[in-house]
Design a protein around this motif. Structure first.
Motif, short mmCIF file in Angstrom:
data_model
loop_
_atom_site.label_atom_id
_atom_site.label_comp_id
_atom_site.label_asym_id
_atom_site.label_seq_id
_atom_site.Cartn_x
_atom_site.Cartn_y
_atom_site.Cartn_z
N ASP A 66 -1.99 47.85 26.21
CA ASP A 66 -1.78 48.74 24.94
C ASP A 66 -2.63 48.21 23.98
O ASP A 66 -3.25 49.22 23.07
N GLU A 67 -2.96 46.90 23.84
CA GLU A 67 -3.78 46.54 22.70
C GLU A 67 -5.29 46.81 23.05
O GLU A 67 -6.12 47.35 22.29
N PHE A 68 -5.57 47.01 24.46
CA PHE A 68 -6.98 47.58 24.78
C PHE A 68 -7.16 49.14 24.27
O PHE A 68 -8.10 49.47 23.76
N ALA B 82 -14.01 44.05 33.08
CA ALA B 82 -14.60 44.77 32.17
C ALA B 82 -13.76 46.07 32.22
O ALA B 82 -14.35 47.30 32.73
N PRO B 83 -12.66 46.16 31.38
CA PRO B 83 -12.06 47.40 31.64
C PRO B 83 -12.61 48.63 30.93
O PRO B 83 -12.58 49.73 31.43
N GLU B 84 -13.42 48.55 29.87
CA GLU B 84 -14.18 49.47 29.20
C GLU B 84 -14.93 50.08 30.03
O GLU B 84 -15.34 51.43 30.26
N ALA B 85 -15.81 49.32 31.06
CA ALA B 85 -16.95 49.91 31.93
C ALA B 85 -16.21 50.56 32.91
O ALA B 85 -16.73 51.68 33.38
N TYR B 86 -14.90 50.23 33.21
CA TYR B 86 -14.34 50.83 34.28
C TYR B 86 -13.75 52.30 33.75
O TYR B 86 -13.96 53.32 34.48
#
Length: 168
Positions: free
Chosen positions: A10-12, A57-61
């Motif tokens: 949720d924060e991400f 790296a959730p953003e890259a994913y």
């Protein structure tokens, strides 16, 4: 199990929603509704992979999911044209609307590019990713990514030159 999966997710999403949505809009050629659908699809996939990618790296994913989903989506359907009656009048240079108009011109020009060229240009220049990472995200060889980027930029220059003065 649900609580452990949700830790940090949720924060991400709250922290990165705006940037990811803007990327999705660029990948869909400025179509807000398609961008919302695309981002929603990517976040659902991220939710299921969250335990594996949260510490990495959730953003890259998510960017990789967005790029691939946009390419798949474009192959699946024809989205039609968006004709305009006339180009807007040139605004005063000190006016903030000039920047908005320029951004709109650029988004419209991006929408004219083929899907893979648009994705390569957006990932390379908007997301400022290195060529190798663009190739990995698009699932193609480095030379193909370079070629798609080069052809996309050339076509953007052509389209923008026809429409008037260059975008800053």
């Amino acid at each position: 199990m649900k609580q452990s999966r949700a830790d940090g997710f949720d924060e991400f999403v709250a922290a990165r929603w705006s940037a990811l949505f803007h990327l999705a809009r660029l990948l869909t050629g400025g179509d807000r509704h398609r961008a919302e659908d695309l981002l929603q699809e990517a976040l659902v996939k991220l939710w299921f992979a969250w335990p594996k990618v949260a510490g990495q790296a959730p953003e890259a994913y998510v960017r990789q999911i967005l790029a691939r989903a946009a390419a798949r989506s474009a192959r699946r359907r024809w989205w039609g044209e968006r004709p305009t009656e006339q180009l807007p009048e040139v605004a005063d240079r000190m006016d903030l609307s000039v920047m908005v108009e320029e951004r709109t011109r650029l988004e419209s020009a991006l929408a004219l590019l083929p899907t893979r060229q648009r994705a390569a240009v957006v990932l390379r220049y908007y997301q400022d990713l290195p060529e190798q990472q663009v190739a990995e995200m698009m699932g193609c060889p480095l030379g193909t990514a370079r070629s798609l980027t080069s052809r996309g930029v050339a076509k953007l220059r052509q389209v923008l030159a026809r429409a008037g003065e260059p975008v800053r």
